[in-house]
Design a protein around this motif. Structure first.
Motif, PDB file in Angstrom:
ATOM      1  N   ASP A  84       0.926  -1.256  -0.373  1.00 50.32           N
ATOM      2  CA  ASP A  84       0.105  -0.057   0.177  1.00 50.32           C
ATOM      3  C   ASP A  84       0.544   1.395  -0.230  1.00 50.32           C
ATOM      4  O   ASP A  84       0.614   2.611  -0.650  1.00 50.32           O
ATOM      5  N   ALA A  85       2.054   1.508   0.617  1.00 51.28           N
ATOM      6  CA  ALA A  85       2.884   2.255   0.329  1.00 51.28           C
ATOM      7  C   ALA A  85       3.399   2.806  -0.468  1.00 51.28           C
ATOM      8  O   ALA A  85       3.377   4.019  -0.651  1.00 51.28           O
ATOM      9  N   ALA A  86       3.700   2.035  -1.603  1.00 52.53           N
ATOM     10  CA  ALA A  86       4.063   1.686  -2.654  1.00 52.53           C
ATOM     11  C   ALA A  86       3.401   2.278  -3.563  1.00 52.53           C
ATOM     12  O   ALA A  86       3.797   2.480  -4.127  1.00 52.53           O
ATOM     13  N   LEU A  87       2.567   1.419  -3.188  1.00 52.89           N
ATOM     14  CA  LEU A  87       1.118   2.225  -4.515  1.00 52.89           C
ATOM     15  C   LEU A  87       0.829   3.709  -3.814  1.00 52.89           C
ATOM     16  O   LEU A  87       0.863   4.585  -5.357  1.00 52.89           O
ATOM     17  N   ALA A  88       1.031   4.541  -3.122  1.00 50.60           N
ATOM     18  CA  ALA A  88       1.094   5.256  -2.277  1.00 50.60           C
ATOM     19  C   ALA A  88       1.977   6.438  -3.811  1.00 50.60           C
ATOM     20  O   ALA A  88       1.379   7.460  -3.830  1.00 50.60           O
ATOM     21  N   ARG A  89       2.942   5.896  -3.503  1.00 49.78           N
ATOM     22  CA  ARG A  89       4.084   6.918  -3.486  1.00 49.78           C
ATOM     23  C   ARG A  89       3.659   6.465  -5.547  1.00 49.78           C
ATOM     24  O   ARG A  89       4.085   7.469  -5.725  1.00 49.78           O
ATOM     25  N   GLU A  90       3.621   5.498  -5.949  1.00 49.18           N
ATOM     26  CA  GLU A  90       3.238   5.981  -7.332  1.00 49.18           C
ATOM     27  C   GLU A  90       2.278   6.640  -7.899  1.00 49.18           C
ATOM     28  O   GLU A  90       2.124   6.839  -9.434  1.00 49.18           O
ATOM     29  N   LEU A  91       1.478   6.794  -7.403  1.00 50.01           N
ATOM     30  CA  LEU A  91       0.146   7.681  -7.797  1.00 50.01           C
ATOM     31  C   LEU A  91      -0.603   8.685  -7.094  1.00 50.01           C
ATOM     32  O   LEU A  91      -1.299   9.641  -7.392  1.00 50.01           O
ATOM     33  N   THR A  92       0.627   8.979  -5.894  1.00 51.85           N
ATOM     34  CA  THR A  92       0.415  10.456  -4.953  1.00 51.85           C
ATOM     35  C   THR A  92       1.926  10.784  -4.872  1.00 51.85           C
ATOM     36  O   THR A  92       2.942  11.122  -4.960  1.00 51.85           O
ATOM     37  N   THR A  93       1.982  12.141  -4.879  1.00 48.58           N
ATOM     38  CA  THR A  93       2.820  12.768  -4.787  1.00 48.58           C
ATOM     39  C   THR A  93       3.526  13.070  -3.370  1.00 48.58           C
ATOM     40  O   THR A  93       2.563  13.399  -2.301  1.00 48.58           O
ATOM     41  N   ALA A  94       4.414  13.606  -3.426  1.00 47.24           N
ATOM     42  CA  ALA A  94       5.239  13.482  -1.707  1.00 47.24           C
ATOM     43  C   ALA A  94       4.915  14.264  -1.151  1.00 47.24           C
ATOM     44  O   ALA A  94       4.186  14.347  -0.103  1.00 47.24           O
ATOM     45  N   ARG A  95       4.460  16.229  -1.831  1.00 47.19           N
ATOM     46  CA  ARG A  95       3.279  16.955  -0.965  1.00 47.19           C
ATOM     47  C   ARG A  95       2.475  16.752  -0.556  1.00 47.19           C
ATOM     48  O   ARG A  95       2.569  16.963   0.391  1.00 47.19           O
ATOM     49  N   LEU A  96       1.722  16.002  -0.869  1.00 49.98           N
ATOM     50  CA  LEU A  96       0.089  15.261  -0.689  1.00 49.98           C
ATOM     51  C   LEU A  96       0.224  14.296   0.048  1.00 49.98           C
ATOM     52  O   LEU A  96      -0.436  14.136   0.988  1.00 49.98           O
ATOM     53  N   ARG A  97       0.556  13.091   0.077  1.00 51.49           N
ATOM     54  CA  ARG A  97       1.196  12.537   1.351  1.00 51.49           C
ATOM     55  C   ARG A  97       1.232  13.362   2.715  1.00 51.49           C
ATOM     56  O   ARG A  97       0.666  12.740   3.466  1.00 51.49           O
TER      57      ARG A  97
END
Length: 185
Positions: free
Chosen positions: A83-96
């Motif tokens: 899930d963390a890898a998917l979050a990095r794949e689909l969102t920017t560091a700023r959004l996270r």
């Protein structure tokens, strides 16, 4: 007077040619690699059509089905490595970062800064869909502005008269990623 007259004629000629070039639009080489699929779809909301809209739709649907993805985006304990890898794949560091800060504030306000077993301390809605529920019907999207590297998109729940959220999608490398979300009233 002859020198002055010649200078004025040249200035008028350059002005006229500059205006003609501006009216003709950018040279073909300046148009960039953006395709028609990345241009904003005008008019009414529609199913995801552009690459940016399709990526956003994929992320919203995954966030409804995979609680660990939302946990990873919010910085909550319990999100898996996938899930963390998917979050990095689909969102920017700023959004996270922004979503994790929103979660920290909710935990601070609701539970004095610590998760308490059995208590709802953090956000009680999906911060991507701006909803507590999920929809089986397709969402509607409308790109309101687009450049080759950015798309501003609004989305609506099926049957809703007004948009539910606005998003900023940015291109990082060859991939579109969600960079910002704003839930609308």
């Amino acid at each position: 007077m002859g020198k002055w007259f010649g200078t004025m004629v040249l200035a008028l000629l350059f002005t006229a040619l500059g205006g003609a070039v501006a009216l003709a639009g950018p040279p073909v080489s300046a148009v960039s690699a953006s395709s028609d699929a990345d241009k904003p779809a005008a008019g009414r909301p529609h199913p995801a059509a552009t690459e940016a809209e399709k990526t956003l739709d994929k992320l919203l649907r995954l966030s409804e089905k995979r609680a660990g993805l939302v946990d990873a985006l919010l910085g909550r304990p319990g999100g898996g490595k996938g899930d963390a890898a998917l979050a990095r794949e689909l969102t920017t560091a700023r959004l996270r970062h922004d979503l994790a800060e929103l979660e920290r504030k909710a935990v601070r306000d609701n539970c004095k800064g610590r998760y308490i077993p059995g208590e709802l301390c953090g956000l009680d809605y999906n911060p991507l869909t701006c909803a507590q529920d999920e929809s089986d019907a397709p969402y509607s999207y409308r790109t309101t502005a687009a450049t080759p590297d950015r798309a501003d998109i609004v989305y609506s729940w099926p049957g809703a008269a007004n948009p539910s959220a606005s998003f900023i999608m940015v291109r990082e490398g060859e991939a579109w990623k969600l960079d910002a979300v704003r839930c609308l009233p």
